[in-house]
Scaffold this motif. Sequence first.
Motif, short mmCIF file in Angstrom:
data_model
loop_
_atom_site.label_atom_id
_atom_site.label_comp_id
_atom_site.label_asym_id
_atom_site.label_seq_id
_atom_site.Cartn_x
_atom_site.Cartn_y
_atom_site.Cartn_z
N TYR A 104 -3.08 5.58 -2.51
CA TYR A 104 -3.81 6.64 -1.96
C TYR A 104 -3.06 8.07 -2.14
O TYR A 104 -2.01 7.98 -2.18
CB TYR A 104 -3.99 6.43 -0.56
CG TYR A 104 -4.96 5.19 -0.35
CD1 TYR A 104 -6.30 4.98 -0.02
CD2 TYR A 104 -4.34 3.95 0.22
CE1 TYR A 104 -6.90 4.00 0.28
CE2 TYR A 104 -4.91 2.80 0.46
CZ TYR A 104 -6.19 2.88 0.51
OH TYR A 104 -6.92 1.67 0.80
N THR B 181 1.93 9.33 -8.97
CA THR B 181 0.97 8.25 -8.74
C THR B 181 0.98 7.23 -10.10
O THR B 181 1.03 6.01 -9.94
CB THR B 181 -0.33 8.65 -8.59
OG1 THR B 181 -0.24 9.85 -7.52
CG2 THR B 181 -1.38 7.77 -8.34
N GLU C 247 -2.32 -1.09 -3.85
CA GLU C 247 -3.23 0.20 -3.45
C GLU C 247 -2.48 1.23 -3.54
O GLU C 247 -1.66 1.38 -2.89
CB GLU C 247 -4.03 -0.14 -2.24
CG GLU C 247 -4.75 -1.41 -2.13
CD GLU C 247 -5.41 -1.50 -0.73
OE1 GLU C 247 -5.92 -0.64 -0.15
OE2 GLU C 247 -5.37 -2.71 -0.15
N LYS D 254 0.80 -1.23 0.02
CA LYS D 254 0.17 -0.17 -0.06
C LYS D 254 0.72 1.21 -0.05
O LYS D 254 1.94 1.42 0.91
CB LYS D 254 -0.88 0.11 1.16
CG LYS D 254 -1.92 -1.27 1.25
CD LYS D 254 -2.65 -1.08 2.82
CE LYS D 254 -3.58 -2.47 2.80
NZ LYS D 254 -3.97 -2.44 4.14
N THR E 34 -5.52 12.11 -10.65
CA THR E 34 -5.04 10.96 -9.74
C THR E 34 -6.30 10.05 -9.10
O THR E 34 -6.14 8.86 -9.09
CB THR E 34 -4.40 11.66 -8.35
OG1 THR E 34 -5.39 12.42 -7.81
CG2 THR E 34 -3.18 12.23 -8.51
N ALA E 35 -7.36 10.62 -9.16
CA ALA E 35 -8.56 9.86 -9.00
C ALA E 35 -8.94 8.63 -10.01
O ALA E 35 -9.74 7.74 -9.80
CB ALA E 35 -9.76 10.81 -8.95
N GLN E 36 -8.30 8.85 -11.15
CA GLN E 36 -8.63 7.72 -12.10
C GLN E 36 -7.65 6.69 -12.04
O GLN E 36 -7.88 5.68 -12.81
CB GLN E 36 -8.25 8.52 -13.44
CG GLN E 36 -9.18 9.66 -13.97
CD GLN E 36 -8.96 10.24 -15.40
OE1 GLN E 36 -7.96 9.97 -15.89
NE2 GLN E 36 -9.86 11.42 -15.49
N ALA F 296 -6.07 5.88 -8.69
CA ALA F 296 -5.88 5.78 -7.08
C ALA F 296 -7.13 6.45 -6.59
O ALA F 296 -7.97 6.53 -7.16
CB ALA F 296 -4.69 6.61 -6.77
N THR F 297 -6.98 6.18 -5.26
CA THR F 297 -8.09 6.64 -4.34
C THR F 297 -7.64 8.02 -3.79
O THR F 297 -6.48 7.99 -2.91
CB THR F 297 -8.35 5.45 -3.10
OG1 THR F 297 -8.97 4.30 -3.60
CG2 THR F 297 -9.53 5.97 -2.34
N ASN F 298 -8.31 9.08 -4.03
CA ASN F 298 -8.26 10.32 -3.20
C ASN F 298 -8.73 10.36 -2.09
O ASN F 298 -9.68 9.87 -1.55
CB ASN F 298 -8.81 11.42 -4.39
CG ASN F 298 -7.91 11.76 -5.49
OD1 ASN F 298 -6.96 11.41 -5.91
ND2 ASN F 298 -8.37 12.69 -6.36
N LEU F 299 -7.98 11.07 -1.15
CA LEU F 299 -8.45 11.39 0.24
C LEU F 299 -8.92 12.76 0.58
O LEU F 299 -8.04 13.52 0.19
CB LEU F 299 -7.34 10.93 1.25
CG LEU F 299 -6.68 9.47 1.07
CD1 LEU F 299 -5.52 9.00 1.90
CD2 LEU F 299 -7.73 8.44 1.34
N LYS G 216 -4.17 2.66 8.31
CA LYS G 216 -4.14 1.95 7.09
C LYS G 216 -3.19 0.88 6.66
O LYS G 216 -2.96 0.18 5.86
CB LYS G 216 -4.59 2.86 5.70
CG LYS G 216 -5.06 2.29 4.71
CD LYS G 216 -6.41 1.79 4.83
CE LYS G 216 -6.92 1.44 3.46
NZ LYS G 216 -8.57 0.70 3.67
#
Length: 422
Positions: free
Chosen positions: A29, A16, A27, A2, A37-39, A41-44, A61
Motif C-alpha cells: 500500500y 515500492t 501486498e 503486508k 505506484t498505482a501500477q 501497489a494500492t494507493n491510499l 490492516k
Amino acid sequence: MKVLVIGNGGREHVLTWKIAQSNRVDEIYVAPGNAGTAQIATNLAIDSCDIDGLVDFASKKEIDLTFVGPEAPLVAGIVDRFQDRGLMIFGPDSKAAQLEGSKVFSKDFMGKYNIPTAEYRSFTRPAEAVKYIQDKGVPIVVKAEGLAAGKGVFVAGTEEEAIEAVNSIMIEERFGQAGERIVIEEYLSGQEATVLAFVDGETIMPMLPSQDHKPAYDHDQGPNTGGMGAYAPAPVVGESLMSDIYDKILRPTISGLREEGINYKGVLYCGLMIADTGARVLEYNVRFGDPEAQIILPLLQTDIIDIAEAVITGKLADIELSWLDKKAVAVIMASGGYPNNYEKGKVITGIEEADNQDNIIVFQAGTAVCQGNIVTDGGRVLAVTALEEDYQSTIDLAYQGVSLIDFEGAYYRNDIASKALK
C-alpha cells in the motif's frame, strides 16, 4: 507480508518497485502514492503527514512493515507513534530526525563532535543576518532553518543576492515557519557528492557514493532544486576517500548521537563537498535522497525487506550488501517553471515506450491520473533511469529514454553525469 510505503514522489515509486521484487511481500500500500505506484501497489487517500490516519490504517490492516519516504512525517514523529502502537516501521524517531529538521541542531551537533563542515552562524533577526553578510563578504550560503523541500538553500555570489535570500526567507516568509531562523554558512568549493548509509544504531553500512545535480540548469546554473538528476557510483568518492568519510563523518555522527541519547535507525544521508582537503558535510538528511534513491536502489541486489528488518532489530551486521556491477544515471524531467511557479495537469506521453526499452526504468514523481491519462502533478515529474556497463553508455541510454517522453513545458538538464566522464 503486508507493506506500507508513505509518500508520493519518485523516491516512493522506486521504494515500492524495490519492495515488490521481494518474494516475502504479498501486498503493498502507498499513501498517498502517484500514478506510477498505482501500477504496482494500492494507493491510499491518506496524506503522508496524516499520522493519525496512517497509524489507524496500519493497525487495522495489520501492516507488517512500513517505510517512510519523505522527511516531514519523520520530523513530526511518525516513527514514535507507530512504535507506541507496536508497529514495525523503518526510519529514525523524532529526536534523530532533528538532524534534518533543524539546521541549527545539525550544525551545532557537527561542531560539538568535530565533524568537518562549513563555518556558520544562525540568526533570528534579518538586520543582524545582513550585517554578518556584509562583514563576511561573498560568495556565501543562506539557508532556511527548517524543512523547505530542498529549496531553502541559496548560494549567493553577490551581496545583493545574499540579502535578497534573507528577505525572501525571513521577511517575505517564503518557507513559512521553516524560515523564522536562518543559517548563514561559509561557501565551500569543490564537487558535491552524497553518501547514504544504512544504520541500526551501532552498525553503519555505506551504500554506493552518488552525485546529485541540484541547480536547475546546465553547468550548475540557476536556482537550487530538490535535484535534477543523479548518477552512481560517483568516481569523485574513491575507496580511500570513502574510508575517510566513514572514519571522520559517519562513525562520529552515529557515536555522537548515542552520546546525546539518540539511537539512530534507518538511512543516514550525508551531503558532502569534496575538495583537495577531503570531505566536509553540507547537510544531513534522515531518509533516502530523491533522486539518489532512483539510482541507488536499482543497483542494490540485497532484499530491501531483509535490510529494513535488520536495521529495526539491530542486526544489520548480519546483512551483506550486494550491488550490480553497473552504472546508473537518472535524468529528471520537470515542469516548466520549476522550482518556482509551474502548471499541473499536462498530459504525458511516451512513458510506457521508454519503460519498455532494455535497461531503462521510468520512476514517476509528480504524476496523477486524469480521465485515463497520466498527467503532471508536481515540479519534478519523472526520473528516467538507465543502467549500463560504463558511464557514457548509461548517459546515452538515459537521454534516449527522455527523448521518447513528452509533455507540455517539459524541461531537463542535458549534462547529468557529465562530471563522471572527467
